[in-house]
Design a protein around this motif. Structure first.
Motif, mmCIF file in Angstrom:
data_model
loop_
_atom_site.group_PDB
_atom_site.id
_atom_site.type_symbol
_atom_site.label_atom_id
_atom_site.label_comp_id
_atom_site.label_asym_id
_atom_site.label_seq_id
_atom_site.Cartn_x
_atom_site.Cartn_y
_atom_site.Cartn_z
ATOM 1 N N ALA A 145 13.377 68.766 10.233
ATOM 2 C CA ALA A 145 14.072 68.466 8.984
ATOM 3 C C ALA A 145 14.506 67.005 8.923
ATOM 4 N N ASP A 146 14.886 66.426 10.075
ATOM 5 C CA ASP A 146 15.357 65.036 10.084
ATOM 6 C C ASP A 146 14.978 64.396 11.416
ATOM 7 N N PRO A 147 13.687 64.005 11.578
ATOM 8 C CA PRO A 147 13.209 63.507 12.872
ATOM 9 C C PRO A 147 13.861 62.201 13.324
ATOM 10 N N LYS A 148 14.426 61.417 12.392
ATOM 11 C CA LYS A 148 15.031 60.134 12.752
ATOM 12 C C LYS A 148 16.508 60.255 13.105
ATOM 13 N N TRP A 149 17.085 61.450 12.954
ATOM 14 C CA TRP A 149 18.503 61.672 13.250
ATOM 15 C C TRP A 149 18.717 61.594 14.754
ATOM 16 N N ASP A 150 19.715 60.816 15.192
ATOM 17 C CA ASP A 150 19.952 60.583 16.625
ATOM 18 C C ASP A 150 20.554 61.778 17.343
ATOM 19 N N TYR A 151 21.031 62.783 16.595
ATOM 20 C CA TYR A 151 21.771 63.875 17.220
ATOM 21 C C TYR A 151 21.071 65.226 17.029
ATOM 22 N N ASN A 152 19.740 65.230 17.047
ATOM 23 C CA ASN A 152 19.031 66.503 17.006
ATOM 24 C C ASN A 152 19.278 67.239 18.325
ATOM 25 N N PRO A 153 19.662 68.511 18.265
ATOM 26 C CA PRO A 153 20.083 69.215 19.482
ATOM 27 C C PRO A 153 18.911 69.693 20.330
ATOM 28 N N SER A 154 19.158 69.816 21.623
ATOM 29 C CA SER A 154 18.201 70.471 22.515
ATOM 30 C C SER A 154 18.460 71.978 22.449
ATOM 31 N N PRO A 155 17.522 72.801 22.934
ATOM 32 C CA PRO A 155 17.772 74.250 22.968
ATOM 33 C C PRO A 155 19.039 74.599 23.751
ATOM 34 N N LEU A 157 32.465 73.740 21.949
ATOM 35 C CA LEU A 157 31.525 73.356 20.901
ATOM 36 C C LEU A 157 31.112 71.898 21.074
ATOM 37 N N PRO A 158 29.850 71.558 20.734
ATOM 38 C CA PRO A 158 29.456 70.148 20.730
ATOM 39 C C PRO A 158 30.114 69.413 19.562
ATOM 40 N N THR A 159 29.846 68.127 19.424
ATOM 41 C CA THR A 159 30.442 67.347 18.341
ATOM 42 C C THR A 159 29.820 67.733 17.001
ATOM 43 N N TRP A 160 30.466 67.293 15.924
ATOM 44 C CA TRP A 160 30.004 67.658 14.585
ATOM 45 C C TRP A 160 28.571 67.198 14.331
ATOM 46 N N ASP A 161 28.183 66.013 14.838
ATOM 47 C CA ASP A 161 26.824 65.511 14.579
ATOM 48 C C ASP A 161 25.766 66.509 15.048
ATOM 49 N N TYR A 162 25.981 67.116 16.217
ATOM 50 C CA TYR A 162 25.041 68.118 16.722
ATOM 51 C C TYR A 162 25.159 69.428 15.936
ATOM 52 N N LEU A 163 26.401 69.808 15.586
ATOM 53 C CA LEU A 163 26.587 71.050 14.816
ATOM 54 C C LEU A 163 25.924 70.938 13.448
ATOM 55 N N ARG A 164 25.987 69.756 12.844
ATOM 56 C CA ARG A 164 25.326 69.531 11.552
ATOM 57 C C ARG A 164 23.829 69.840 11.662
ATOM 58 N N SER A 165 23.201 69.347 12.733
ATOM 59 C CA SER A 165 21.765 69.596 12.939
ATOM 60 C C SER A 165 21.478 71.081 13.155
ATOM 61 N N ILE A 166 22.376 71.756 13.894
ATOM 62 C CA ILE A 166 22.176 73.183 14.151
ATOM 63 C C ILE A 166 22.256 73.980 12.845
ATOM 64 N N ILE A 167 23.234 73.634 11.993
ATOM 65 C CA ILE A 167 23.359 74.298 10.692
ATOM 66 C C ILE A 167 22.084 74.104 9.872
ATOM 67 N N ILE A 168 21.563 72.866 9.878
ATOM 68 C CA ILE A 168 20.315 72.588 9.155
ATOM 69 C C ILE A 168 19.165 73.398 9.751
ATOM 70 N N GLY A 169 19.129 73.505 11.092
ATOM 71 C CA GLY A 169 18.087 74.298 11.762
ATOM 72 C C GLY A 169 18.166 75.771 11.417
ATOM 73 N N LEU A 170 19.359 76.219 11.023
ATOM 74 C CA LEU A 170 19.543 77.619 10.599
ATOM 75 C C LEU A 170 19.302 77.796 9.103
#
Length: 235
Positions: free
Chosen positions: A36-46, A59-72
């Motif tokens: 969804a956002d390949p250039k985002w610096d905070y894409n989470p690992s599994p 919980l991780p920081t909001w930047d990682y949680l934002r990516s997880i929400i998008i992944g869901l």
């Protein structure tokens, strides 16, 4: 760092989104976020995704949680409101805080070598992020120097169109304040980066020791089994 109650409130929301999405695997969530956002610096690992859904992990920081929400497939704007309502300003670094808790958890289904490789990857990402922040900071400092130079020249110059010069001076003053704010934020990020790197290095060492311990136990159990087999044959 948010309170335990705040973390629980947001984690319940996160699990609800996970169930709504059909309970996808951590790998699938991480892949979707990266796509969804390949250039985002905070894409989470599994591992980050698993930790976010694990009640025993912070919980991780909001930047990682934002990516997880998008992944869901969720609404990260709505999630941010819930995150803000869940507690005070987040002050943790990296994918975990540095409260002495492990970034990676070795379980029966986790390869110790894979865990080490992932930690090494995270260290590399931290180094690249730190270098990027340094470059951006130097860039902004150069811009601020140029703005200050132009501002002083305008103030010293007796221009005929006084009103026009005052408007330009006000504009430059605004640019200077904005640049000073950006530089301050970058300096805070650069100051915090070594702390996050220290936490990653610590967990790399702990994981390596755990790996050695598991191999030693496996060898000891194998030796005991062989001795029992020899005794049985002799009888």
């Amino acid at each position: 760092m948010r309170s335990p109650e705040g973390q629980l409130r947001f984690r319940n929301y996160l699990k609800k989104e996970w169930r709504r999405a059909g309970e996808p695997s951590a790998q699938k969530i991480a892949d979707r976020a990266r796509k969804a956002d390949p250039k985002w610096d905070y894409n989470p690992s599994p591992t980050t995704v698993r930790n976010a859904l694990n009640d025993r992990m912070p919980l991780p920081t909001w930047d990682y949680l934002r990516s997880i929400i998008i992944g869901l497939g969720g609404d990260h704007v709505e999630a941010k409101k819930i995150w803000d309502e869940a507690g005070s300003t987040d002050s943790s670094f990296g994918e975990q805080g540095y409260e002495g808790r492990p970034i990676l958890e070795l379980t029966a289904g986790t390869s110790a070598q894979d865990a080490l490789d992932e930690l090494k990857q995270k260290l590399g990402e931290q180094e690249r992020r730190h270098q990027k922040l340094e470059e951006e900071l130097n860039e902004k400092r150069d811009e601020l120097t140029e703005v200050n130079k132009r501002l002083e020249e305008l103030k010293a110059k007796n221009a005929e169109n006084y009103q026009s010069q005052q408007l330009l001076i006000a504009q430059l003053e605004g640019e200077r304040k904005a640049l000073q704010q950006v530089i301050q934020e970058l300096m805070v990020s650069i100051h915090n980066a070594p702390l996050a790197r220290t936490a990653l290095l610590k967990n790399t060492i702990e994981t390596a020791f755990r790996f050695v311990e598991l191999n030693w136990r496996w060898a000891r159990d194998l030796e005991e089994d062989l001795n029992k087999l020899k005794v049985a044959r002799n009888q």
